[in-house]
Design an enzyme around this catalytic site. Structure first.
Site, PDB file in Angstrom:
ATOM      1  N   HIS A  54       0.832  -1.195   0.000  1.00 12.01           N
ATOM      2  CA  HIS A  54       0.000   0.000   0.000  1.00 12.01           C
ATOM      3  C   HIS A  54       0.872   1.252   0.000  1.00 12.01           C
ATOM      4  CE1 HIS A  54       0.983  -0.165   4.240  1.00 12.01           C
ATOM      5  NE2 HIS A  54       0.186  -1.177   4.479  1.00 12.01           N
TER       6      HIS A  54
HETATM    7  P1  TYD Z   1      -2.423  -3.837   7.381  1.00 12.75           P
HETATM    8  O1  TYD Z   1      -2.467  -2.416   6.910  1.00 12.75           O
HETATM    9  O2  TYD Z   1      -2.905  -4.876   6.437  1.00 12.75           O
HETATM   10  O3  TYD Z   1      -0.960  -4.201   7.878  1.00 12.75           O
HETATM   11  P2  TYD Z   1       0.367  -4.287   6.991  1.00 12.75           P
HETATM   12  O4  TYD Z   1       0.266  -3.215   5.954  1.00 12.75           O
HETATM   13  O5  TYD Z   1       1.458  -4.052   7.944  1.00 12.75           O
HETATM   14  O6  TYD Z   1       0.436  -5.640   6.407  1.00 12.75           O
HETATM   15  O7  TYD Z   1      -3.235  -3.911   8.741  1.00 12.75           O
HETATM   16  C1  TYD Z   1      -3.782  -5.112   9.248  1.00 12.75           C
HETATM   17  C2  TYD Z   1      -5.074  -4.785   9.999  1.00 12.75           C
HETATM   18  O8  TYD Z   1      -4.826  -3.957  11.130  1.00 12.75           O
HETATM   19  C3  TYD Z   1      -6.072  -4.037   9.131  1.00 12.75           C
HETATM   20  O9  TYD Z   1      -7.359  -4.558   9.411  1.00 12.75           O
HETATM   21  C4  TYD Z   1      -5.990  -2.618   9.592  1.00 12.75           C
HETATM   22  C5  TYD Z   1      -5.571  -2.756  11.049  1.00 12.75           C
HETATM   23  N1  TYD Z   1      -4.712  -1.652  11.527  1.00 12.75           N
HETATM   24  C6  TYD Z   1      -5.213  -0.755  12.467  1.00 12.75           C
HETATM   25  O10 TYD Z   1      -6.365  -0.842  12.905  1.00 12.75           O
HETATM   26  N2  TYD Z   1      -4.389   0.235  12.917  1.00 12.75           N
HETATM   27  C7  TYD Z   1      -3.122   0.399  12.468  1.00 12.75           C
HETATM   28  O11 TYD Z   1      -2.398   1.316  12.903  1.00 12.75           O
HETATM   29  C8  TYD Z   1      -2.622  -0.535  11.471  1.00 12.75           C
HETATM   30  C9  TYD Z   1      -1.237  -0.395  10.941  1.00 12.75           C
HETATM   31  C10 TYD Z   1      -3.455  -1.534  11.046  1.00 12.75           C
END
Ligand code: TYD
Length: 145
Positions: A54
């Site tokens: 992302h």
């Molecule tokens: P995600 O963005 O997929 O993590 P990464 O990019 O590190 O693989 O996040 C996983 C889940 O956690 C998603 O449902 C969103 C939630 N999340 C939060 O609620 N707060 C946060 O600060 C982050 C980073 C993720």
């Protein structure tokens, strides 16, 4: 044109180690170029997993493998990419807003600490690469004007 990729950089933190062990200090606005509003950490991922995928419209990040190792691939949507190995607890990578990032190749003991400039806001995440490429074109254009 504003190149977000050029702003990506490795940062070495002060290691206040002595005979008792190591102590690494990361102060918002001093050791990293933003005030820290959020911290989260990722562990239990392995070498088969690719995370991230992302870009963030607003949030800047610093990633630190406080234990173990991982890699980060950064792309700018214009054909440039760079891969960084996070393999030392006193080193981090600074990622500005509007770069595409993927974290992968996690060692079994990897604990990846992420410091962020903003509170979580799902609406500022761009999770589709094609949409990111479209956004980055207009983003660069509007930054010039
Ligand atoms: P995600 O963005 O997929 O993590 P990464 O990019 O590190 O693989 O996040 C996983 C889940 O956690 C998603 O449902 C969103 C939630 N999340 C939060 O609620 N707060 C946060 O600060 C982050 C980073 C993720």
């Amino acid at each position: 044109m504003l190149n977000h990729m050029d702003r990506v950089k490795m940062i070495e933190f002060k290691d206040m180690g002595d005979e008792r062990g190591q102590l690494v200090v990361v102060e918002g606005g001093i050791d990293i170029p933003f005030e820290i509003r959020r911290a989260f950490y990722i562990y239990g991922s392995d070498a088969t997993v690719v995370r991230g995928k992302h870009a963030n419209k607003k949030t800047e990040f610093v990633l630190i493998n406080v234990a173990g190792t991982s890699k980060v691939k950064v792309m700018d949507g214009a054909g440039n990419e760079a891969i960084f190995c996070l393999n030392r607890p006193n080193t981090g990578i600074y990622l500005p807003n509007m770069v595409w990032k993927e974290m992968y190749d996690f060692s079994p003991d990897s604990v990846l600490l992420v410091l962020a400039s903003e509170h979580y806001d799902a609406s500022e995440y761009i999770r589709d690469y094609d949409e990111y490429v479209k956004e980055i074109s207009s983003f660069a254009f509007s930054s010039e004007n």
